[in-house]
Design an enzyme around this catalytic site. Sequence first.
Site, mmCIF file in Angstrom:
data_model
loop_
_atom_site.group_PDB
_atom_site.id
_atom_site.type_symbol
_atom_site.label_atom_id
_atom_site.label_comp_id
_atom_site.label_asym_id
_atom_site.label_seq_id
_atom_site.Cartn_x
_atom_site.Cartn_y
_atom_site.Cartn_z
ATOM 1 C CE LYS A 157 34.732 45.323 48.308
ATOM 2 N NZ LYS A 157 34.347 45.419 46.871
ATOM 3 C CD GLU A 167 33.234 47.103 42.061
ATOM 4 O OE1 GLU A 167 33.187 47.393 40.842
ATOM 5 O OE2 GLU A 167 32.810 46.021 42.511
ATOM 6 C CD GLU A 222 38.055 41.211 41.852
ATOM 7 O OE1 GLU A 222 37.466 42.048 42.561
ATOM 8 O OE2 GLU A 222 37.484 40.237 41.336
ATOM 9 C CG ASP A 265 28.967 44.070 44.358
ATOM 10 O OD1 ASP A 265 30.010 43.400 44.460
ATOM 11 O OD2 ASP A 265 28.888 45.094 43.643
ATOM 12 C CB SER A 266 30.692 38.372 45.098
ATOM 13 O OG SER A 266 30.750 38.372 46.513
HETATM 14 O O1 KIV Z 1 31.925 41.449 45.969
HETATM 15 C C1 KIV Z 1 32.901 40.869 46.482
HETATM 16 O O2 KIV Z 1 32.800 39.771 47.038
HETATM 17 C C2 KIV Z 1 34.197 41.544 46.419
HETATM 18 C C3 KIV Z 1 35.415 40.754 46.768
HETATM 19 C C4 KIV Z 1 35.783 39.870 45.645
HETATM 20 C C5 KIV Z 1 36.539 41.639 47.168
HETATM 21 O O3 KIV Z 1 34.260 42.687 46.059
#
Ligand code: KIV
Length: 273
Positions: A121, A123, A191, A52-53
């Site tokens: 994924k 968090e 992270e 989600d980056s």
């Molecule tokens: O959103 C993302 O790209 C991430 C990575 C930095 C692990 O969570």
Amino acid sequence: MSNGADKRKVLTIRDIIERKRTARKIVMVTAYDALFGRLVDEADVDIVLVGDSLGHVVQGRDSTLPVTLGDMIYHGRAVRRGVTNALLVIDMPFLTYQVSEEQALLNAGRVMQETGAQAVKLEGGDERIARAIGTLTGIGVPVMAHLGFTPQSVHALGGPRVQGRGDDAAERLLADARRVEEAGAFALVLELMPAAVARRVTESLTIPTIGIGAGVGCDGQVLVLPDLLGLNDRFRPRFLKPYANLAEDVRKAVGAFRDEVRAGTYPDDQHSF
Ligand code: KIV
């Protein structure tokens, strides 16, 4: 030119877990579209993450909070078309898994069904997130966990700061790591934390850890692709090592095109019919 991609194995969750046992470092990068998905897959990475980056690097936002499930599915489907060998993992965005176990199940189910990813994924590592992880893994959805600096909590954490500093904070991080492992996560992103803390977490778990700004003691490393490529030249945190300088290459290439168009030298005979 053959890139050998067809001879490579299609990686599974079991292969990723096995990497820890055999001490073979895991390589993960992000991708957001089919073209870069194909290029990083051909570069023989182990995991491609649709992070989600994308809120930052694709949408130009200043946090990941506005990213929607629809955004993740759209980009996930595109990346899926480029990735054939690496394991494909997709981030569950803010507020799509925290509300209830049922919400997590329905939204993660949509991501899996509509993108063809092999895992999602999530968090965080408190009881609520552990329950969500347990619910998802209970119906066969593999989950990668994410601790330390968790960008969806950027405001609560006071910005992208190193986490786990000091004994109490390190103990809390370790407890969260054990909780997500127990809940069934198959891997854990760490992270922004001191290298010694990440090493300790890594040595305490049986699942692999994948670090970003967490030192060399993790079982693998991840970078956001535009950062790795030097495309995002306004973002240079200490942990980041750009392996190319594509921002400058883009400016030079587009500038050369601009000059030739203005001079009337492109297209020449060789590039005309
Ligand atoms: O959103 C993302 O790209 C991430 C990575 C930095 C692990 O969570």
